[in-house]
Design an enzyme around this catalytic site. Structure first.
Site, mmCIF file in Angstrom:
data_model
loop_
_atom_site.group_PDB
_atom_site.id
_atom_site.type_symbol
_atom_site.label_atom_id
_atom_site.label_comp_id
_atom_site.label_asym_id
_atom_site.label_seq_id
_atom_site.Cartn_x
_atom_site.Cartn_y
_atom_site.Cartn_z
ATOM 1 N N CYS A 128 0.809 -1.226 0.000
ATOM 2 C CA CYS A 128 0.000 0.000 0.000
ATOM 3 C C CYS A 128 0.839 1.271 0.000
ATOM 4 C CB CYS A 128 -0.961 0.014 1.178
ATOM 5 S SG CYS A 128 -2.194 -1.277 1.064
ATOM 6 N N HIS A 178 -2.988 7.714 1.652
ATOM 7 C CA HIS A 178 -3.423 6.385 1.222
ATOM 8 C C HIS A 178 -4.792 6.130 1.841
ATOM 9 C CE1 HIS A 178 -3.825 2.219 0.497
ATOM 10 N NE2 HIS A 178 -3.570 1.839 1.727
ATOM 11 N N ASN A 238 -9.937 0.448 -0.447
ATOM 12 C CA ASN A 238 -8.477 0.469 -0.410
ATOM 13 C C ASN A 238 -7.946 -0.170 -1.696
ATOM 14 O OD1 ASN A 238 -5.764 0.053 0.065
ATOM 15 N ND2 ASN A 238 -6.021 -0.744 2.136
HETATM 16 N N1 ACO Z 1 -18.758 -7.363 8.875
HETATM 17 C C1 ACO Z 1 -19.262 -7.584 10.095
HETATM 18 N N2 ACO Z 1 -18.507 -7.936 11.143
HETATM 19 C C2 ACO Z 1 -17.184 -8.038 10.943
HETATM 20 C C3 ACO Z 1 -16.591 -7.833 9.680
HETATM 21 C C4 ACO Z 1 -17.445 -7.486 8.624
HETATM 22 N N3 ACO Z 1 -16.975 -7.240 7.365
HETATM 23 N N4 ACO Z 1 -15.267 -8.029 9.783
HETATM 24 C C5 ACO Z 1 -15.020 -8.341 11.067
HETATM 25 N N5 ACO Z 1 -16.162 -8.366 11.762
HETATM 26 C C6 ACO Z 1 -16.382 -8.670 13.179
HETATM 27 C C7 ACO Z 1 -15.258 -9.490 13.758
HETATM 28 O O1 ACO Z 1 -15.479 -10.863 13.504
HETATM 29 C C8 ACO Z 1 -15.388 -9.162 15.230
HETATM 30 O O2 ACO Z 1 -16.435 -9.916 15.759
HETATM 31 P P1 ACO Z 1 -16.349 -10.536 17.247
HETATM 32 O O3 ACO Z 1 -16.240 -9.323 18.151
HETATM 33 O O4 ACO Z 1 -17.613 -11.295 17.355
HETATM 34 O O5 ACO Z 1 -15.105 -11.374 17.243
HETATM 35 C C9 ACO Z 1 -15.816 -7.701 15.243
HETATM 36 O O6 ACO Z 1 -16.345 -7.445 13.914
HETATM 37 C C10 ACO Z 1 -14.677 -6.733 15.500
HETATM 38 O O7 ACO Z 1 -13.563 -7.097 14.686
HETATM 39 P P2 ACO Z 1 -12.224 -6.262 14.661
HETATM 40 O O8 ACO Z 1 -11.305 -6.840 13.641
HETATM 41 O O9 ACO Z 1 -11.714 -6.125 16.044
HETATM 42 O O10 ACO Z 1 -12.807 -4.851 14.159
HETATM 43 P P3 ACO Z 1 -12.092 -3.458 14.069
HETATM 44 O O11 ACO Z 1 -12.904 -2.450 14.777
HETATM 45 O O12 ACO Z 1 -10.640 -3.526 14.381
HETATM 46 O O13 ACO Z 1 -12.246 -3.123 12.514
HETATM 47 C C11 ACO Z 1 -10.900 -3.163 10.533
HETATM 48 C C12 ACO Z 1 -11.631 -3.971 11.581
HETATM 49 C C13 ACO Z 1 -11.895 -2.345 9.770
HETATM 50 C C14 ACO Z 1 -10.185 -4.123 9.603
HETATM 51 C C15 ACO Z 1 -9.884 -2.222 11.205
HETATM 52 O O14 ACO Z 1 -9.119 -2.915 12.147
HETATM 53 C C16 ACO Z 1 -8.958 -1.601 10.214
HETATM 54 O O15 ACO Z 1 -9.368 -0.880 9.328
HETATM 55 N N6 ACO Z 1 -7.646 -1.811 10.370
HETATM 56 C C17 ACO Z 1 -6.673 -1.242 9.489
HETATM 57 C C18 ACO Z 1 -6.584 -2.092 8.311
HETATM 58 C C19 ACO Z 1 -5.839 -1.445 7.216
HETATM 59 O O16 ACO Z 1 -5.676 -0.239 7.162
HETATM 60 N N7 ACO Z 1 -5.361 -2.257 6.304
HETATM 61 C C20 ACO Z 1 -4.735 -1.798 5.152
HETATM 62 C C21 ACO Z 1 -3.278 -1.658 5.337
HETATM 63 S S1 ACO Z 1 -2.594 -1.379 3.827
HETATM 64 C C22 ACO Z 1 -2.054 -2.791 3.014
HETATM 65 O O17 ACO Z 1 -0.869 -2.885 2.783
HETATM 66 C C23 ACO Z 1 -2.980 -3.856 2.593
#
Ligand code: ACO
Length: 323
Positions: free
Chosen positions: A114, A250, A280
């Site tokens: 990314c 980004h 993304n």
């Molecule tokens: N829909 C519904 N529920 C979901 C989904 C979904 N799509 N995905 C996860 N959940 C659930 C999980 O299972 C979890 O359930 P549980 O509490 O019953 O176990 C709950 O939602 C919370 O999950 P978390 O992963 O803790 O959620 P979080 O608030 O951290 O959000 C997210 C997740 C959006 C991925 C966030 O952590 C994020 O954006 N992180 C940064 C990711 C990022 O920027 N990545 C790109 C980097 S760049 C690259 O090089 C690819």
């Protein structure tokens, strides 16, 4: 005599097919509300079957060259950032080179996921500064839809496909004033491999593999590292956040973007955000956002623009550009 890289044009391309959050909710245990609240994403574009990263890259490159009033034969360098190349080798950049009618110079890929566009921009800028090339095309192009585990709701809702490109011209330092790529700063920390990676590859499994991510930890590290690197790149030229006209980050998560904007003290209308429509797109997200904001007249010549990104590796970086 020193040289400097001036922005001559930019362009972008998105595949035609739109996939909304509701489309995903129809086949996964997720919802539009969850995805919007946690990420700011509303929809993403998905490449058509047979539509490759190089196809997206060529379409974006043609628009960038048009914008610059140039053609492929004017180029002597292509640096293409992608984590989803057409093939293991040769570089996707060489396919783009051939299709643009560029017959001299060099074309190669850079891989920093990314943050790839910032890394590619730094490589091209350094080549122009050293006089190794005169006119460079910097491309970010991805088909992340091909490396997603479509059963994993924690990752597949976050990404989309697209491409963007920037044309840079070397100009003598004297007379360029304060315009051009003013500074770039790059970092990586290989100890963080396991929080964001693809579980395949030519030397490990022989398959392309799927993206795996510990979202919470990536989020935490992203805010910390990005906050540091934006300060670093501003300080390189003695600028402060108050001097900025635009932040073009980004586009991974609107909450990460908001956190960096807040830290810089920038109002939301000075931050270019495309995540709601593009999701993304990895290395493509910054040039897609740049092309949109320059195309609609928000970013104009003379504006001070800050770019920043973090991705797998971990790798992260920032660039300061006087448009
Ligand atoms: N829909 C519904 N529920 C979901 C989904 C979904 N799509 N995905 C996860 N959940 C659930 C999980 O299972 C979890 O359930 P549980 O509490 O019953 O176990 C709950 O939602 C919370 O999950 P978390 O992963 O803790 O959620 P979080 O608030 O951290 O959000 C997210 C997740 C959006 C991925 C966030 O952590 C994020 O954006 N992180 C940064 C990711 C990022 O920027 N990545 C790109 C980097 S760049 C690259 O090089 C690819």
């Amino acid at each position: 005599m020193g040289f400097r890289s001036l922005v001559a044009g930019c362009g972008a391309y998105l595949p035609l097919r739109v996939m909304t959050n509701d489309d995903l909710a129809a086949r996964l245990d997720t919802s539009d509300e969850w995805i919007r609240q946690r990420t700011g994403i509303g929809e993403r574009r998905i490449a058509a079957p047979g539509e490759l990263t190089s196809d997206l890259a060529v379409a974006a490159a043609r628009r960038a060259l048009d914008d610059a009033g140039m053609s492929g034969s004017d180029l002597d360098l292509i640096v293409l950032a992608t984590a989803t190349p057409d093939h293991t080798f040769p570089a996707t950049a060489t396919k783009v080179q051939a299709r643009l009618g560029m017959t001299r110079g060099a074309a190669f890929d850079v891989q920093a996921v990314c943050s790839g566009f910032i890394f590619a921009l730094a490589v091209a800028d350094n080549a122009l500064r050293l006089g190794q090339a005169r006119t460079a095309l910097v491309i970010g192009a991805e088909t992340f839809s091909r490396i997603l585990d479509w059963q994993d709701r924690g990752t597949c809702v976050l990404f989309g496909d697209g491409a963007g490109a920037l044309v840079l011209n070397a100009a003598p330092d004297a007379g360029a004033g304060d315009r051009g790529v003013l500074a770039t700063r790059l970092h990586s920390d290989g100890r963080q491999h396991d929080i964001l990676y693809v579980d395949g590859g030519p030397s490990s499994t022989g398959t392309a593999g799927f993206l795996r991510m510990e979202g919470r930890e990536v989020f935490r590290q992203a805010v910390q590292h990005l906050a540091e690197v934006v300060d670093e790149v501003l300080a390189a030229n003695g600028y402060g956040a108050a001097d900025l006209d635009w932040l073009v980050p980004h586009q991974a998560n609107s909450r990460i973007i908001d956190a960096i904007g807040k830290r810089l003290g920038l109002p939301p209308e000075r931050i270019v955000s495309t995540i709601a429509r593009h999701a993304n797109t990895s290395a493509a997200s910054i040039p897609l956002a740049l092309a949109e904001a320059a195309g609609d007249g928000r970013i104009v010549p003379g504006d001070l623009v800050l770019l920043e990104a973090l991705g797998g590796g971990l790798s992260w970086g920032a660039a300061l550009v006087r448009w």
